[in-house]
Each structure stands twice: as C-alpha cells, then as structure tokens.
Design an enzyme around this catalytic site. Structure first.
Site, mmCIF file in Angstrom:
data_model
loop_
_atom_site.group_PDB
_atom_site.id
_atom_site.type_symbol
_atom_site.label_atom_id
_atom_site.label_comp_id
_atom_site.label_asym_id
_atom_site.label_seq_id
_atom_site.Cartn_x
_atom_site.Cartn_y
_atom_site.Cartn_z
ATOM 1 N N ASP A 1 112.804 -12.088 -5.888
ATOM 2 C CA ASP A 1 111.902 -10.809 -6.292
ATOM 3 C C ASP A 1 112.187 -10.861 -7.899
ATOM 4 O O ASP A 1 110.591 -10.304 -8.247
ATOM 5 C CB ASP A 1 112.434 -9.565 -6.173
ATOM 6 C CG ASP A 1 112.338 -9.238 -4.275
ATOM 7 O OD1 ASP A 1 111.349 -9.557 -3.598
ATOM 8 O OD2 ASP A 1 113.083 -7.899 -3.735
ATOM 9 N N LYS B 1 113.461 -1.674 8.516
ATOM 10 C CA LYS B 1 112.773 -2.663 8.836
ATOM 11 C C LYS B 1 113.711 -4.092 8.761
ATOM 12 O O LYS B 1 115.314 -3.626 8.029
ATOM 13 C CB LYS B 1 111.726 -3.025 7.083
ATOM 14 C CG LYS B 1 111.587 -4.466 6.889
ATOM 15 C CD LYS B 1 111.098 -4.493 5.753
ATOM 16 C CE LYS B 1 110.049 -5.710 5.183
ATOM 17 N NZ LYS B 1 110.416 -7.370 5.994
HETATM 18 S S1 IVH Z 1 105.165 -5.106 11.594
HETATM 19 C C1 IVH Z 1 101.439 -7.827 10.532
HETATM 20 N N1 IVH Z 1 107.773 -3.762 11.413
HETATM 21 O O1 IVH Z 1 108.989 -8.181 8.316
HETATM 22 C C2 IVH Z 1 103.291 -7.510 9.931
HETATM 23 N N2 IVH Z 1 107.512 -5.864 10.516
HETATM 24 O O2 IVH Z 1 108.322 -8.904 5.894
HETATM 25 C C3 IVH Z 1 103.416 -7.456 11.063
HETATM 26 N N3 IVH Z 1 109.747 -6.665 10.185
HETATM 27 O O3 IVH Z 1 107.435 -10.842 8.740
HETATM 28 C C4 IVH Z 1 104.902 -6.623 10.650
HETATM 29 N N4 IVH Z 1 111.181 -5.038 10.416
HETATM 30 O O4 IVH Z 1 108.789 -9.910 10.551
HETATM 31 C C5 IVH Z 1 106.975 -5.156 11.381
HETATM 32 N N5 IVH Z 1 109.469 -2.067 11.880
HETATM 33 C C6 IVH Z 1 108.869 -3.585 12.255
HETATM 34 C C7 IVH Z 1 109.591 -4.620 10.623
HETATM 35 C C8 IVH Z 1 108.849 -5.952 10.550
HETATM 36 C C9 IVH Z 1 111.292 -6.294 9.785
HETATM 37 C C10 IVH Z 1 109.747 -7.872 8.529
HETATM 38 C C11 IVH Z 1 108.285 -8.777 9.971
HETATM 39 C C12 IVH Z 1 107.506 -9.820 9.090
HETATM 40 C C13 IVH Z 1 108.477 -9.142 7.312
HETATM 41 C C14 IVH Z 1 107.464 -9.031 6.707
#
Ligand code: IVH
Length: 658
Positions: free
Chosen positions: A37, A113
């Site tokens: 980062d 996340k």
């Molecule tokens: S929503 C359009 N929800 O984080 C993007 N992503 O840094 C939709 N990730 O590529 C993603 N937990 O692989 C979403 N609760 C969560 C998530 C999540 C992990 C990951 C995902 C994404 C990355 C982005």
C-alpha cells in the site's frame, strides 16, 4: 521509499507488478500488504508529479493485479473494491455515493472483509458445475476440482435453480494450522498466512495433500429475486440454500443491514474489535448499499463499484528482520527461546519480540539471524514467525546453532523432550521461582522481593517455597540493610500469607503446565489441597484446558513436589478456595475492558456492572494488557493512549447495543 527519479519509478512499478502477481497467483509472497500500500501511494505521488513517466492507468493495472487471467471467461467482470483507511474516509465515500444517487440517506449493509481469494461458483439446474478464480477480473482459472475441499459451498442446491454465487475462499484458523502441519511435515516451508495458504492450496496441481478451505458468499447473480430483494435479504436466501455467507460470519458482531452511515461506522468498529472472534482472517469490513435500485444508480468505475467500499483494518501479517535469537531458562528449568525483531506494526501493535516454542521450531523453519521473516498476529493471538522470505536471504547466513549448555547456570541441557530443560531443574531457577512464589499472583508477600530472596538463598536459608514459612525474624534481621523492624514486618506478611487460597498456593509451587488461570480452574474444582492430592488422571483431565497429556505432567510434578507440599500443609499454609459464582458468558468473556468518557444514562458503577454482565473484567486504566476501551463523549485522552498501544476502541453506541 521516496521516488525521485524515473529509474526508481520503473523499479517500483516492477516491484508492484511482481508483488501483485504473487499476491493473486502464488503462495510465495513478495512483500507485505502494508508495504505494498505504501509503495502504491509513492508511485501515485510520483505519477502525479511526473505524468510523462507513465500513464495514470498503470496504477489501476498494478493495483488490480497483473494476473494473466485464465481459460474461463467470467459471466461478468469480477471487480475490486476501493479502500477507506479511516472512519472519515468511509464517510467521504458515503457522501460521494449519496451525491451520485441524489439521496439524503440510503440503507447499507456491513460485512466482514474476508482475507482470502475471490471465487465465482456457477450452478446449473441445482448443480455446482464450475468454480473459477478471479484471475484478472475478466477471465480466471477453473478450479472446480477443488470444490470438494471447500466447506460452505454446496455441491447442489434446489434443482430448478441456476445462478452465479461469488464469495471469498478462506481458511479458518484450524484449517490453516492443519495445512501448515501438513506442509512442514512434508519438509515444505509453512504458508505465511491463511490467505496465501488458500492461494497455494486452490491452484495446486497435485492431489497428494488435500487442504481444507471454507467459502463465504458475498454476492449472487441470475436469481429471479436479484432485482427485487435487498442484498441482505439475498444473503439470507443463500444461507437458507446452504451457503456460508460473509454476513453470517460477522452477524454476532454487527454485520448486516443498517439504516445509516453512523450505524455502519459503529458496525465496522464492532467487527474490528472482534476481529479475533471471527474464525477466519479478515482484513477489514465492506460497506455496501443494500437496495438494488441504489446500486443501479450508483454504478461502477472500470475497477470498482461506487456502491461499496472496503474499510481496511491494520494488516495482521508483516515482514521484518530477525535480529537475534535469545535463549533463557524459565522458572521451572525449561529453556525458552525468543526472536528479537526489527520493530514492526502488526495487527495494530508494534512487535519487537516473538516467542518461539522450542529450538526444533527454529530448525524446522530454518530461521537464521539476519533473515527477513513473516510475522503474523491474528487479533489478540500471540505473534508468531510463520516463515522465512527466502528470496531476501543474504548469501552468507549460517544456520542457527542451539545452545549446548544451560544459559543460566552453565549446567547440562536435557534435550530428550520437545521442551529442553536444564539438568539442574528447579534449583537452576531457584531465585526466579521464589520471586514468583512471593509475588502478587501467588503468595503476595509484601517486602519479600528479589533482593531479599537472593540474599536468603545465598545464606542457604531458602531452597524451596516451604522454607519461606520456616523463616524467623532473626534470620532476616541479621542481613545487610535489614533491621529488627523490617524483619518483623516481613515475618508478619509471611504469617498473613498462610491464609492463601488454594489457587494461589498452587501458583506458588510453579507446577509445570500450569499458569495463574489454570491454577484457578484446578482450585475451583478441588477446593482444598487434600482433595487435589487425591486427583487422578481422569478427573484432572476434565478441568478445562488440561486434557490427558497435561494432566499426566501435572501429576508427575505434584509427585516431585510431594515433600514440599506436605511441609506446607504441616506449617498450616493454605485455605479452601472460595466458591464464587462463575463469571457471566458474553461478548467480553476473557477480555479486560476499560470504560471512559460519558455514556448516555450510565454512571461508572452501571458501566462496570454492564461490562461484567457481558463476561468482561472491568479495569480502570488503559495499558497494553487492556483488550478493549469503550469510549464515550470526552474520552479522548484514553482513546489516544489506546490507539497508540493498539488496544481496540469500541464506540459507546456499539457498547450500548451489546
Ligand atoms: S463485495 C464488486 N464483500 O475483497 C466487488 N468483497 O478488495 C464485490 N472481499 O475482490 C466484492 N470480503 O474478493 C465483497 N464481504 C465482501 C468481501 C469481499 C472479501 C474481497 C473480494 C474483492 C476484494 C476487494
């Protein structure tokens, strides 16, 4: 790194590309997320100052990953998320979204996340037909053959359903530990963290070891309900179909639908405070617009949706330099080994030392002084060195040589067990063990400190715990810097200590395999020393956290200490353990919680009662031992201290909601 020349700029881009490729594609990480980062930030600054050095789009390219993609074209692009590194940045994202959708307020959904690898799972007529990695976002690799190793990803759902479910593939803590046991058992280097373990496990060509993983869904497409139901309702639908969902994993800590950004901020902080209780690695929280209409209106940039953002938490895995390996002998004669590290912030706390369980761990991981090592601290878990970054190893590093003699008394070392011990056993660490026996955790004898104990040992007046209770004022009064009065004071305190409850008496004995908490649990079961002495293997194994192996060790120790225990009993030392109501169970169980500032309608006593009813221990100040600071209005001083110590801060609104 400050980028001032074109050459440095090109080098930084190359490093980022290499790092991103490794991040998305392999189990050999190149740099840690925080360094990545920082580098992105530096490149962005240099690019803005010198647009001629390269196009701005280079940043999107490297930040989005430089995977070559794969053979399977995604049904729709797999986007990334923008990041918010503070509550303020989260609110700024929210304001921007409100402006785009021309609304004053929208419902949001907060999810943990998960720190793993994105997967897309395709279902046709109820059957799981394909599992694809994210790849470059446009196309990914077919990893359907790994589906059987992934919990939370059903092989079949209701027969008429066809849809695409996306989510994160992660390893729970126990799956990660099992994976690393299998790795190191095979002579391979351990995975640095669960995320890179998944990267290694899912794309593995061979089937000789089948690592177990877990899927957690975070979006679904092509179901008829997608255009009408909110995101949170869709996730409930998925959970009913047998999927693990990201919301489900964080539900106990505030994940789910909220009606405004203030509650979303509080939920993110709640998830951060409970990071360790969520069984798999999380690197932040994701805040998303919950209603489909709002998402449609907000739309997306080429890289990420405008309707969602990631609120990032401090990274839990970093690299640093192993400066030294230090050996010492503990109270009970066991050799302890620790790593001295170049200070590094991991999981919000600066780490300078890290315990290594025994010399064989160093050999197994082939740690060498001067190595760059991966350090991981998952929440409040003790930091550990997971592996070496071999690519960074200087040429001339020699393997570490373990000590051949006891580092304290220069006696021999017994290396026959996993834990090495000084041949002189307890007498090697006599001063340390008696200092501990007289300390607050055990007999709590005021005035009997390090200096006096060392003098008494030198005069051969102390050689075990029972000797303390046979001391006479005249033994002490004659020592340097002591007089009749101070000697009498110490003897009075020793007399008082005779009414020590069983838990602390056990503590004073320094029984291997027990610590303060374990002694308390044992004492709560047996109440008196007499009944503890009658304990057999089965009964002792039942005490929480003991088990048969430790029970056997404890019984061997007690047999060794029999004579000392009998003398203590004959001297009238020890009383029955007071029976107390067991502490409440709740979200604060096992946590030391401090409350500061003013909290609506609650005085200090009420706050204390609330903490205790949630299972916590109420403490008045913030130290590195505090687990959570609940912060109301005007609690800024303690908040700053907590933040500097890496103590989790919980907002009063979250506390009240608990
Ligand atoms: S929503 C359009 N929800 O984080 C993007 N992503 O840094 C939709 N990730 O590529 C993603 N937990 O692989 C979403 N609760 C969560 C998530 C999540 C992990 C990951 C995902 C994404 C990355 C982005």
């Amino acid at each position: 790194m400050n980028i001032t020349t074109k050459a440095q700029y090109n080098k930084a881009i190359a490093k980022l590309e290499e790092a991103a490729l490794a991040y998305y594609e392999s189990s050999d990480l190149v740099i840690d997320d925080a360094t990545y980062d920082e580098l992105i930030n530096e490149v962005a600054k240099a690019q803005a100052a010198h647009p001629s050095w390269g196009p701005a789009s280079i940043l999107e390219k490297v930040a989005g990953g430089v995977s070559d993609g794969g053979d399977v074209t995604h049904k729709r692009a797999m986007l990334s998320l923008d990041n918010a590194f503070s509550d303020e940045e989260l609110k700024e994202w929210h304001d921007r979204m409100l402006r785009v959708v021309s609304e004053k307020k929208v419902a949001l959904c907060v999810e943990p996340k998960l720190d793993g690898l994105a997967l897309s799972a395709w279902y046709e007529n109820g059957k799981l037909v394909r599992v694809v990695t994210r790849g470059d976002g446009q196309s990914g690799e077919d990893v359907t053959r790994r589906a059987g190793q992934i919990a939370g990803l059903p092989a079949s759902i209701s027969s008429s359903t066809s849809c695409e479910v996306r989510g994160e593939c992660v390893m729970t803590l126990s799956q990660f530990e099992d994976a690393n046991k299998a790795r190191t058992g095979n002579g391979d280097a351990a995975f640095a963290n669960p995320r890179n373990a998944v990267a290694g496990a899912i794309r593995r060509k061979s089937d000789d070891v089948l690592y177990q993983m877990t899927f957690a869904a975070y979006s679904v497409y092509d179901l008829p309900e997608v255009s009408s139901l909110s995101h949170s309702a869709l996730m409930t639908l998925l959970a009913d179909m047998g999927f693990t969902t990201a919301i489900g994993l964080g539900a106990a800590f505030g994940a789910g639908r909220v009606e405004n950004i203030e509650d979303a901020v509080a939920a993110c902080n709640n998830i951060a405070a409970n990071r360790v209780s969520i069984d798999c690695g999380i690197d932040g929280a994701v805040v998303k617009a919950d209603e489909p209409a709002v998402r449609d209106q907000a739309g997306e940039t080429g890289r990420a949706p405008r309707w969602a953002t990631a609120r990032k938490f401090p990274p839990d895995t970093r690299t640093t330099t192993l400066l030294d390996i230090e050996c010492s002998i503990g109270r009970t004669g066991a050799l302890t080994v620790r790593a001295k590290l170049a200070p590094v912030a991991v999981g919000g706390v600066t780490i300078e030392y890290c315990t290594l369980s025994n010399p064989s761990e160093i050999k197994r991981k082939d740690l060498r002084i001067g190595d760059t090592v991966w350090v991981r601290r998952a929440g409040e878990v003790i930091p550990e060195i997971t592996s070496v970054l071999l690519a960074e190893r200087p040429k001339d590093l020699k393997p570490w040589t373990p000590p051949t003699l006891c580092p304290r008394c220069q006696g021999g070392l017994d290396k026959s067990q996993r834990v090495w011990r000084c041949d002189n056993g307890r007498s090697c660490g006599l001063a340390e063990s008696l200092i501990y026996a007289a300390s607050r955790d055990a007999l709590d004898i005021e005035g009997l400190g390090k200096v006096l104990i060392e003098k008494l040992i030198k005069e051969e007046l102390l050689s075990d715990v029972a000797d303390i209770f046979e001391l006479e004022a005249s033994d002490i009064a004659g020592l340097e810097n002591m007089g009749d009065l101070s000697a009498k004071k110490v003897i009075d305190q020793i007399d008082l200590a005779k009414s020590v409850p069983l838990s602390r008496l056990l503590c004073s004995l320094g029984i291997r395999g027990t610590g303060r908490r374990m002694c308390r649990r044992i004492a709560e079961k047996y109440i008196t020393m007499d009944s503890f002495l009658e304990a057999d293997l089965d009964s002792l194994s039942e005490v929480e956290g003991v088990g048969s192996v430790r029970a056997e060790l404890i019984l061997t120790e007690v047999a060794e200490l029999q004579e000392v225990i009998e003398r203590l009993l004959a001297l009238g030392v020890g009383v029955a353990e007071p029976v107390t109501d067991s502490p409440a169970e709740g979200p604060f169980t096992g946590k030391r919680v401090c409350v500061t500032g003013s909290i609506a309608n609650m005085n200090r006593e009420e706050a204390q009662a609330r903490v205790e009813s949630l299972g916590g221990v109420f403490v008045s100040g913030v130290t590195s031992k505090t687990d959570i600071l609940v912060c109301g209005d005007g609690g800024g001083g303690k908040r700053t201290k907590a933040e500097s110590l890496g103590v989790s801060v919980m907002e009063a609104s979250v506390f009240l909601a608990l």
